[in-house]
Design an enzyme around this catalytic site. Structure first.
Site, PDB file in Angstrom:
ATOM      1  N   LYS A  81       0.934  -1.100   0.042  1.00 22.59           N
ATOM      2  CA  LYS A  81       0.345  -0.090  -0.007  1.00 22.59           C
ATOM      3  C   LYS A  81       0.964   1.211  -0.163  1.00 22.59           C
ATOM      4  O   LYS A  81       2.015   1.170   0.790  1.00 22.59           O
ATOM      5  CB  LYS A  81      -0.845   0.026   1.142  1.00 22.59           C
ATOM      6  CG  LYS A  81      -1.915   1.017   1.359  1.00 22.59           C
ATOM      7  CD  LYS A  81      -2.727   0.856   2.509  1.00 22.59           C
ATOM      8  CE  LYS A  81      -3.870   1.738   2.394  1.00 22.59           C
ATOM      9  NZ  LYS A  81      -4.735   1.565   3.835  1.00 22.59           N
ATOM     10  N   SER A 159      -9.415   1.267   3.012  1.00 23.22           N
ATOM     11  CA  SER A 159      -8.494   2.384   2.269  1.00 23.22           C
ATOM     12  C   SER A 159      -7.579   1.671   1.418  1.00 23.22           C
ATOM     13  O   SER A 159      -7.080   2.099   0.408  1.00 23.22           O
ATOM     14  CB  SER A 159      -8.058   3.452   2.806  1.00 23.22           C
ATOM     15  OG  SER A 159      -7.092   2.825   3.943  1.00 23.22           O
ATOM     16  N   SER A 183      -9.816  -0.926   7.099  1.00 19.81           N
ATOM     17  CA  SER A 183      -9.285  -0.788   5.861  1.00 19.81           C
ATOM     18  C   SER A 183      -8.316  -2.172   5.259  1.00 19.81           C
ATOM     19  O   SER A 183      -7.991  -2.076   4.395  1.00 19.81           O
ATOM     20  CB  SER A 183      -8.266   0.223   5.887  1.00 19.81           C
ATOM     21  OG  SER A 183      -8.718   1.300   6.165  1.00 19.81           O
TER      22      SER A 183
END
Length: 479
Positions: A81, A159, A183
């Protein structure tokens, strides 16, 4: 190399490498090709680190040829990420103001994966600033809305959107995501993959963007629970009990408690689990309970009646406002893509000190009460989300406002408890659904053993079939 190979589990990829069916470089080149070919169509990738990846692949091939094996992740390509720092690529945090941001060294989790033999392919897309100030659009990032590989007109979840869709679509062997409040859980559930939210502080956050210092966690995302276990073993810090002043209270076991139980696992099912959900989610959860009953004792329980969501919201707001104080006060916050996110930063800045202190006081009580409840059980089980993924153009508030949010996720996140998300079927619009197992702090081995046994008894998600139809779906996106 057929794309179908790229969606095989971590252990199967490792077996093929050791059997000489392909080299690390060949596997890396195949993933790089797919990442660059399909990643942009899903808005899943920000930066591809091809030079680093190929150099690592050649080195790891040489090691295997010399009989040096770093373990299960040796030669397995992965992505992170884009809030995880790397020294050779920008770390954008998914936000326009940080688009050119660079760091001098890799984050701790990347260093540990390098040591384990992983091959870093690139940085994966995310919701800007991990969505810390609230957002109402799947398009809350400069990289575009995260598209779901099962239906590119649906959201991949936030996210950690890029991490989830990249794993599901076979763009990487596995990925690293983060969770502050859902997330890892949400994009894993929406994208038909597995994820592990470790106990708070089991995995180092050094070099990872801070949203909430006391709630952020770093965890693996894979196509199977077994893969997640392999990755977690590589990235977890040494047992916290070995560090003064940290770790589980005295007397807590560190190994799966089920090993010493004659009657197998005992699982708690919250009384309200199965309420306020889409029909497909509810039906799949009931089938999951039937499967679990084959090897575990299920008991209905009531969660301690505490304001988990209010606690989490207050703590995240206060800590995010502190973490991004300069961004807010400089006015650069208005460069964020989502207007609600911009305004939310000012709301977060108004949290009173007494409210933050009281939220933490209640959190301590919640940690104690949940630990007392879980003393009698190996895990809590709940639907991971009460709906499938939303249409990508729809307001998040309007879509998710139709369904009650499972309280287990808020409770687990604010108290720092570990959880495993695992697919359990398909619901409305033929999109994935999932269950979540939550355990006591530091008892990942128990929760993972339970999740692996559940996975063994259920049909695995057919990611190969997903790959077959993905190219056609991406061609017609937004037509």
């Amino acid at each position: 190399m057929p794309d179908e190979v790229l969606v095989e589990p971590v252990d199967e990829l490792g077996r093929r490498l050791r059997d000489g069916e392909f080299t690390v470089r060949e596997l890396t080149e195949a993933y790089l090709d797919r990442l660059e070919r399909v990643g942009p169509e899903l808005n899943a990738v920000v930066t591809v680190t091809d030079e680093r990846a190929l150099a690592a692949a050649d080195r790891l091939d040489e090691e295997l040829e010399a009989g040096e094996d770093r373990g299960p992740l040796h030669g397995i390509p992965y992505g992170v990420k884009d809030l995880v720092a790397t020294e050779d690529a920008p770390t954008t945090w998914g936000a326009e103001p940080y688009r050119d941001q660079e760091f001098d060294e890799d984050a701790a989790v990347v260093r540990r994966l390098d040591e384990a033999g992983g091959v870093l392919l690139g940085k994966l897309a995310m919701v800007e600033l991990a969505g810390g100030f609230g957002y109402d659009s799947a398009d809350a990032t400069f990289s575009g809305p995260g598209r779901n590989p099962w239906d590119v007109e649906a959201w991949a979840g936030g996210s950690s959107s890029g991490s989830a869709s990249a794993v599901a679509a076979g763009l990487v062997g596995f990925a690293i995501g983060t969770e502050t409040w859902g997330s890892l859980n949400t994009p894993a559930a929406f994208s038909g993959i597995s994820a592990v939210r470790p106990t708070y502080d089991l995995v180092s956050r050094d070099g990872v963007m801070a949203l909430s210092w006391t709630m952020d966690k770093v965890g693996p995302m894979c196509r199977t629970v077994g893969g997640c276990r392999r990755v977690l073993e590589a990235i977890a810090e040494p047992r916290p009990a070995d560090r003064p002043g940290r770790g589980p209270p005295k007397g807590k076991p560190g190994a799966p408690r089920a090993d010493g139980r004659k009657n197998g696992f005992t699982i708690a099912v919250p009384e309200d689990a199965g309420e306020g959900e889409q029909e497909g989610v509810r039906e799949n959860f009931e089938r999951s309970l039937e499967t679990l009953s084959e090897f575990a004792t299920l008991e209905r329980v009531s969660l301690p009646d505490l304001p988990y969501a209010a606690m989490a919201g207050t703590i995240i707001d206060a800590e995010a406002a502190a973490a991004f104080e300069t961004l807010i006060e400089s006015g650069e916050v208005h460069e964020l893509d989502d207007e609600i996110h911009q305004l939310g930063s000012y709301r977060a800045s108004t949290v009173l000190a007494k409210d933050y202190v009281n939220a933490n006081r209640v959190r301590t009580k919640a940690q104690r009460r949940l630990d007392e409840l879980l003393t009698e059980y190996d895990a809590l089980v709940s639907p991971a989300r009460n709906s499938v993924a939303n249409p990508i153009e729809e307001s998040l508030a309007e879509f998710f406002g139709q369904f009650e949010t499972p309280p287990v996720n808020a409770a687990a996140n604010v108290t720092g408890l570990p959880g495993v998300t695992i697919p359990n079927g398909f619901g409305e619009r033929d999109l994935p659904t999932a269950v979540e197992f939550v355990g006591r702090a530091w008892e990942e081995p128990t929760v993972l053993a339970l999740a692996c046994e559940y996975e063994r008894r259920t049909e695995h998600v057919d990611h190969a079939a997903l790959v077959e139809g993905l190219e056609e779906r991406t061609m017609h996106a937004d037509d």
